[in-house]
Design a protein around this motif. Sequence first.
Motif, mmCIF file in Angstrom:
data_model
loop_
_atom_site.group_PDB
_atom_site.id
_atom_site.type_symbol
_atom_site.label_atom_id
_atom_site.label_comp_id
_atom_site.label_asym_id
_atom_site.label_seq_id
_atom_site.Cartn_x
_atom_site.Cartn_y
_atom_site.Cartn_z
ATOM 1 N N GLU A 72 42.203 17.249 -78.889
ATOM 2 C CA GLU A 72 43.413 17.251 -79.923
ATOM 3 C C GLU A 72 42.696 17.371 -81.312
ATOM 4 O OE1 GLU A 72 45.926 13.889 -79.226
ATOM 5 O OE2 GLU A 72 46.903 14.827 -77.405
ATOM 6 N N ALA A 73 41.815 16.741 -81.550
ATOM 7 C CA ALA A 73 40.950 16.610 -82.734
ATOM 8 C C ALA A 73 40.403 18.091 -83.109
ATOM 9 C CB ALA A 73 39.968 15.777 -83.210
ATOM 10 N N ARG A 74 39.971 18.631 -82.315
ATOM 11 C CA ARG A 74 39.523 20.150 -82.428
ATOM 12 C C ARG A 74 40.576 20.842 -82.875
ATOM 13 N NH1 ARG A 74 34.741 22.213 -80.362
ATOM 14 N NH2 ARG A 74 34.500 24.439 -80.135
ATOM 15 N N GLU A 75 41.631 20.795 -82.094
ATOM 16 C CA GLU A 75 43.018 21.613 -82.452
ATOM 17 C C GLU A 75 43.138 21.388 -83.780
ATOM 18 O OE1 GLU A 75 46.045 21.001 -79.489
ATOM 19 O OE2 GLU A 75 44.667 21.945 -77.735
ATOM 20 N N ALA A 76 43.466 20.048 -84.405
ATOM 21 C CA ALA A 76 43.558 19.628 -85.515
ATOM 22 C C ALA A 76 42.697 20.329 -86.692
ATOM 23 C CB ALA A 76 44.024 18.324 -85.635
ATOM 24 N N LEU A 77 41.549 20.632 -86.297
ATOM 25 C CA LEU A 77 40.637 21.108 -87.158
ATOM 26 C C LEU A 77 40.822 22.580 -87.504
ATOM 27 C CD1 LEU A 77 37.677 21.041 -88.810
ATOM 28 C CD2 LEU A 77 36.592 21.451 -86.658
ATOM 29 N N LEU A 78 41.209 23.141 -86.320
ATOM 30 C CA LEU A 78 41.587 24.571 -86.441
ATOM 31 C C LEU A 78 42.728 24.793 -87.470
ATOM 32 C CD1 LEU A 78 40.681 25.858 -82.950
ATOM 33 C CD2 LEU A 78 39.130 25.713 -84.744
ATOM 34 N N GLU A 79 43.634 23.772 -87.084
ATOM 35 C CA GLU A 79 45.041 24.037 -87.881
ATOM 36 C C GLU A 79 44.814 23.600 -89.492
ATOM 37 O OE1 GLU A 79 48.090 24.771 -86.944
ATOM 38 O OE2 GLU A 79 48.200 24.558 -84.911
ATOM 39 N N ILE A 84 27.724 9.995 -87.027
ATOM 40 C CA ILE A 84 28.775 9.314 -86.126
ATOM 41 C C ILE A 84 28.092 9.498 -84.630
ATOM 42 C CG2 ILE A 84 30.728 9.479 -87.252
ATOM 43 C CD1 ILE A 84 31.473 12.068 -85.874
ATOM 44 N N ASP A 85 28.421 8.469 -83.698
ATOM 45 C CA ASP A 85 27.940 8.680 -82.468
ATOM 46 C C ASP A 85 29.169 8.837 -81.452
ATOM 47 O OD1 ASP A 85 25.409 7.983 -83.306
ATOM 48 O OD2 ASP A 85 25.861 5.793 -83.562
ATOM 49 N N VAL A 86 30.412 8.636 -81.993
ATOM 50 C CA VAL A 86 31.266 8.817 -80.831
ATOM 51 C C VAL A 86 32.367 9.756 -81.267
ATOM 52 C CG1 VAL A 86 31.439 6.568 -80.378
ATOM 53 C CG2 VAL A 86 32.884 7.385 -82.185
ATOM 54 N N LYS A 87 33.143 10.555 -80.428
ATOM 55 C CA LYS A 87 33.986 11.644 -80.655
ATOM 56 C C LYS A 87 35.195 11.205 -81.471
ATOM 57 C CE LYS A 87 33.248 14.779 -77.122
ATOM 58 N NZ LYS A 87 33.805 15.689 -75.851
ATOM 59 N N LEU A 88 35.539 11.765 -82.708
ATOM 60 C CA LEU A 88 36.598 11.405 -83.533
ATOM 61 C C LEU A 88 38.042 11.931 -82.868
ATOM 62 C CD1 LEU A 88 35.215 12.353 -86.942
ATOM 63 C CD2 LEU A 88 35.389 10.140 -86.154
#
Length: 440
Positions: free
Chosen positions: A198-205, A226-230
Amino acid sequence: MADLFDNDPASKTPEGGKDAPRPLADRLRPQSLSEVIGQEQVLGPDAPLGTMLAAGSLGSLIFWGPPGVGKTTVARLLAQETDLHFVQISAIFTGVPELRKVFEAARHRRSNGQGTLLFVDEIHRFNKAQQDGFLPHMEDGTILLVGATTENPSFELNAAVLSRSQVLVLTRLTLADLERLAQRAEKELDRPLPLTGEAREALLEMADGDGRALLNLIEQIFAWKIDVKLDVDGLSTRLMKRAAIYDKSGDEHYNLISALHKSVRGSDPDAALYWLARMLTGGEDPRYLARRVTRMAVEDIGLADPQAHRVCLDAWETYERLGSPEGELALAQAVTYLALAPKSNAAYVAYKTAMAAAKKTGSEPPPKHILNAPTQLMEEQGYGAGYAYDHDAPDGFSGQNYFPDGVKRGIYYVPVERGFERELKKRVDYFARLRSKRVD
């Protein structure tokens, strides 16, 4: 003037021999037209550029499109494909002396057997006289001009330049295009983006169709330790969404108000509210919107719902009293009301038809029987003679002619069978029947 683009990698190495850091957007710059992401409508085999290149006949071009969609890259690769020397200038920083040097260098190059592709970024910023300066060099083959503009060429470029060029429209990158670009960045950097789906989709938006903006955002993300997925919230707190493109006096201004108007006319309240919100978030003056919304009421709703006009004026006054941001809600309510109101442009069409008739008939006077006769001379001339006072008629209707003598009666207002105009149509038909009886 030195060329602003150089294919030699050594030019990117500073003194001392150590490679300087290169932005991700520069590292991922396509090396051939086949690597360009998006713009199939321009680059495809049967598209304009594909056809030109296949025929070996490239003409002068104007690339029209928003920032970050590949205008500069495509121009550079066209020079590479056609073995032309690539020269890039910007209309913002280039004056007449620099242009003379560019043209002189191109002439020298041509005398040695090599052509020049001159890429002019922001070409619309040259004034009309400066644009005229390109014409002789385009016509004699000294340069092949490729201009880039974010503004509508029809309004910003000379007709002479446009007549010698083909305008190609480059569009915002789709989400699928941006995803391909993100994958290319991950491959270049040899690691995945630390984002949830979902964060990847938000980045593209967030990139809003701008490939360069996306790569800049990705570069920022990869710089984080960072060590974890945002997730979406984690990404949003660290990144700001790219500001939407909106020029209050330019092409986007007219595109969005057109979208709002047509959504209202098309009775789609959701789309109308979306375009209203787009304009408000872009910084549009709410007073301009209030005026345009009122125009929609009189143009597209008219007498099908006479209350619509009043709703718009009340919303306008409410905004003036409340100000922002509360006042915008009144405009939103007016837009919603208009979208759901019955539609008719009968009064608008009637007005335009009457205006055309008035211009055609010129100075024809009213018939004498409806003229006042305040003096004896005017009475002697027949002013007011034969006038039938409508209130004296049994049904309150005399049926007399009110058009100029010799001018055929016009039928301008034709109400529709929608909303309140259903009732008005009954009245129009009623008076037409009475008038026919009086004439008979």
